[in-house]
Design an enzyme around this catalytic site. Structure first.
Site, PDB file in Angstrom:
ATOM      1  N   ALA A 127       0.849  -1.194   0.000  1.00 39.35           N
ATOM      2  CA  ALA A 127       0.000   0.000   0.000  1.00 39.35           C
ATOM      3  C   ALA A 127       0.882   1.241   0.000  1.00 39.35           C
ATOM      4  O   ALA A 127       2.009   1.204   0.492  1.00 39.35           O
ATOM      5  CB  ALA A 127      -0.910   0.030   1.231  1.00 39.35           C
TER       6      ALA A 127
ATOM      7  N   VAL B  57       0.663   3.806   1.802  1.00 35.86           N
ATOM      8  CA  VAL B  57       0.942   4.326   3.146  1.00 35.86           C
ATOM      9  C   VAL B  57       1.917   3.471   3.948  1.00 35.86           C
ATOM     10  O   VAL B  57       2.346   3.885   5.019  1.00 35.86           O
ATOM     11  CB  VAL B  57      -0.356   4.521   3.961  1.00 35.86           C
ATOM     12  N   TYR B  58       2.268   2.302   3.452  1.00 35.95           N
ATOM     13  CA  TYR B  58       3.223   1.472   4.190  1.00 35.95           C
ATOM     14  C   TYR B  58       4.576   2.184   4.183  1.00 35.95           C
ATOM     15  O   TYR B  58       5.287   2.225   3.197  1.00 35.95           O
ATOM     16  CB  TYR B  58       3.368   0.081   3.576  1.00 35.95           C
ATOM     17  N   ASN B  59       4.890   2.780   5.308  1.00 35.55           N
ATOM     18  CA  ASN B  59       6.156   3.495   5.505  1.00 35.55           C
ATOM     19  C   ASN B  59       6.375   4.586   4.459  1.00 35.55           C
ATOM     20  O   ASN B  59       7.458   4.738   3.915  1.00 35.55           O
ATOM     21  CB  ASN B  59       7.317   2.503   5.583  1.00 35.55           C
TER      22      ASN B  59
END
Length: 103
Positions: free
Chosen positions: A50, A52-54
């Protein structure tokens, strides 16, 4: 590895999916790449990530691991997450689907 058909398609997905939420933070790049190599070698062809993952770091690392094997992996990604503080830093517009860069 066992596989199931994705309903309505001829795609075969591994019954296990590789989640990449920790890649680029709790799991460093080298370890992340090793995990993806191992999963690939074991026949896991369904990977999830995704934006937004890190803050996009997971997607960057996944992209690196896909080099030379992109046709073999079914990649699921989510792109609607909040990537910054600005009004339009969230959503499904073209701006938010293309590679993200902070403004």
């Amino acid at each position: 590895m066992q596989y199931n058909n994705l309903p309505g398609t001829s795609l075969k997905l591994s019954v296990l999916s590789l989640g990449t939420m920790m890649f680029g933070a709790q799991t460093n790049e080298a370890d992340s790449l090793a995990i993806m190599d191992h999963a690939y070698d074991k026949g896991m062809n369904f990977w999830d990530t995704a934006n937004v993952y890190n803050q996009g770091e997971s997607e960057r690392i996944v992209g690196k691991a896909l080099k030379g094997r992109r046709a073999d992996i079914v990649l699921a990604t989510k792109v609607c997450g909040q990537m910054g503080d600005a009004l339009n830093d969230k959503g499904l517009s073209r701006r938010n689907i293309l590679p993200w860069t902070p403004v």
